[in-house]
Design a protein around this motif. Structure first.
Motif, short mmCIF file in Angstrom:
data_model
loop_
_atom_site.label_atom_id
_atom_site.label_comp_id
_atom_site.label_asym_id
_atom_site.label_seq_id
_atom_site.Cartn_x
_atom_site.Cartn_y
_atom_site.Cartn_z
N GLU A 390 0.81 -1.22 0.00
CA GLU A 390 0.00 0.00 0.00
C GLU A 390 0.85 1.26 0.00
N VAL A 391 2.15 1.11 -0.09
CA VAL A 391 3.06 2.26 -0.05
C VAL A 391 3.37 2.73 -1.47
N ALA A 392 3.08 4.00 -1.76
CA ALA A 392 3.35 4.57 -3.07
C ALA A 392 4.80 5.03 -3.14
N GLY A 393 5.46 4.74 -4.26
CA GLY A 393 6.87 5.08 -4.42
C GLY A 393 7.10 6.14 -5.47
N ASP A 394 8.23 6.02 -6.17
CA ASP A 394 8.65 7.04 -7.12
C ASP A 394 7.90 6.95 -8.44
N ILE A 395 8.01 8.02 -9.21
CA ILE A 395 7.35 8.13 -10.51
C ILE A 395 8.35 7.83 -11.63
N TYR A 396 7.92 7.01 -12.59
CA TYR A 396 8.77 6.68 -13.73
C TYR A 396 7.96 6.77 -15.02
N CYS A 397 8.66 7.05 -16.12
CA CYS A 397 7.99 6.93 -17.42
C CYS A 397 7.89 5.44 -17.75
N THR A 398 6.99 5.09 -18.64
CA THR A 398 6.77 3.68 -18.95
C THR A 398 7.99 3.04 -19.61
N ASN A 399 8.79 3.84 -20.34
CA ASN A 399 9.98 3.30 -20.98
C ASN A 399 10.99 2.82 -19.95
N CYS A 400 11.27 3.67 -18.95
CA CYS A 400 12.22 3.29 -17.89
C CYS A 400 11.66 2.16 -17.04
N TRP A 401 10.34 2.24 -16.75
CA TRP A 401 9.76 1.20 -15.89
C TRP A 401 9.82 -0.18 -16.54
N ALA A 402 9.67 -0.22 -17.86
CA ALA A 402 9.74 -1.50 -18.55
C ALA A 402 11.10 -2.17 -18.34
N ILE A 403 12.15 -1.35 -18.24
CA ILE A 403 13.49 -1.90 -18.02
C ILE A 403 13.62 -2.41 -16.60
#
Length: 419
Positions: A390-403
């Protein structure tokens, strides 16, 4: 993403068997001290010096390890933990610790052969306050440690060889001091500007090194030819190269440059003629380079694609550039810590892979992505938010998150709408 797990507990209470932080009044962090039960730093030092023990003739293993451990502990005492960012503190710490090491042990021939990377890692985890890393991704922490280690180590390793060469080649004291300042600044700037992601990382660094050094002479108000005539400049640069001035990560990967390297002559001559300028910094100011090859082309770099040290010079053939997964210097199988715990896996952090894609795709990155200058997306990329339960973390673009997700399938994220 996985966050850093320092080797201590938080808020005054450490994990079982790992010591604790005690706050002795005053502002948070200013007078905090780490009381350790588990000597991660001592263990790291002991492992680091094993390969060079037979080269040390003055101290036994126990005394040598104790002295080195002392330098690493003392370097952390004056850091302003309560007022500076964690990454700035790591940079300052590595400057202090390697300055102390090279000052105290400058007569030891083995000093340049010791890999202190895991010692720096252990020291930061043990000596820095845990709250600094509460929201720092593990891969970013390790990348920062690696870059700070390589930069500070190389700067301190280069300083004595620079002075020795100038002492031999330059007779006038004022000119010698000015040139020392310019060459030192030039190599630092070259390390920052040369990303090592071109087809030939060694030529990339060498060009930047020469151009930045000569540019520093001009910045001091001198014409290069007046302060350091071209023929003497060629002697100085070749002497530095022969003394080992190229960064160790480059020579370990590609070997030493050959004697009388033609490419160096052409770079110095072109710089004096005004044909070669120092490279422009990358977007975001340019992070310190680790000189690790990051190019996506798995071919042997070399001038004209011939796989040698440039313009027909006889030298060691270039080895094939490693794939991104091989970039990390951390040992994969080495026993680590009490009970023989394994070291962190030697794989490329997702952030490094993202950076590789940036260099090949030319993307501008998303301004809201946590990867910042290493973002491999675009301003139009969708955003996601890392969640851990339930803990929200950092924000990423989908390109970086896919990696990230490709590297660790246990990671979870939800769509993020900045509106």
């Amino acid at each position: 993403c996985q966050l850093v797990t320092p080797a201590m507990g938080k808020d005054g209470g450490g994990e079982k068997g790992k010591g604790s932080w005690a706050v002795k009044g005053g502002k948070k962090g200013k007078q905090e001290q780490w009381y350790d039960d588990q000597d991660l730093l001592g263990e790291a030092v002991t492992q680091a010096v094993q390969p060079i023990l037979e080269l040390e003739t003055e101290w036994d293993e126990t005394k040598l390890a104790k002295r080195i451990r002392m330098y690493f502990k003392n370097a952390a005492k004056g850091l302003e933990f309560d007022s500076k960012p964690w990454n700035t503190l790591i940079e300052e710490y590595t400057d202090l610790v390697f300055g102390s090491l090279f000052q105290a042990l400058k007569d030891r021939e083995w000093l340049g052969k010791v890999d202190f990377l895991m010692v720096v890692d252990a020291a930061v985890r043990e000596l820095f306050p845990p709250y600094l890393f509460e929201r720092v991704p593990q891969n970013l922490f390790e990348r920062t440690i690696l870059q700070a280690h390589d930069r500070a180590f190389e700067e301190q390793r280069f300083a004595p060889m620079l002075w020795d060469v100038l002492f031999e080649k330059i007779t006038e004291k004022t000119s010698k001091n000015t040139l020392y300042k310019c060459f030192e600044a030039g190599r630092k700037e070259a390390a920052r500007l040369s990303k090592g992601d071109n087809m030939n990382p060694v030529e990339d660094f060498t060009s930047a090194w020469v151009a930045c050094s000569i540019s520093a002479i001009r910045d001091e108000g001198f014409a290069p030819q007046d302060l350091l005539p071209l023929n003497l400049a060629l002697e100085v640069f070749h002497a530095l190269l022969e003394a080992g001035a190229l960064p160790l990560p480059l020579t370990e990967e590609y070997g030493q440059a050959p004697m009388g390297w033609d490419f160096l002559d052409s770079v110095v001559q072109d710089t004096y003629a005004g044909k070669l300028k120092k490279p422009v910094g990358s977007r975001g100011g340019g992070a310190a380079s680790s000189w690790a090859p990051t190019g996506g082309k798995n071919q042997a770099p070399g001038k004209g694609g011939k796989g040698t040290w440039g313009k027909g010079a006889a030298g060691k053939q270039w080895q094939a550039a490693p794939q991104p997964e091989q970039w990390q210097k951390r040992p994969a199988e080495k026993g680590w810590g009490k009970g023989g715990k394994a070291a962190p896996a030697a794989v490329a952090p997702p952030a490094k892979r993202a950076r590789t894609e940036v260099s090949s795709s030319g993307g501008n990155g998303h301004p809201s992505c946590t990867q910042q200058e290493d973002c491999c997306g675009t301003p139009d990329s969708a955003l996601v938010q890392h969640v851990d339960g339930e803990v929200a973390g950092d924000i990423y673009c989908t390109n970086c998150w896919a990696i990230f997700a490709d590297a660790d399938e246990s990671l979870n994220a939800v769509p993020y709408d900045p509106q």
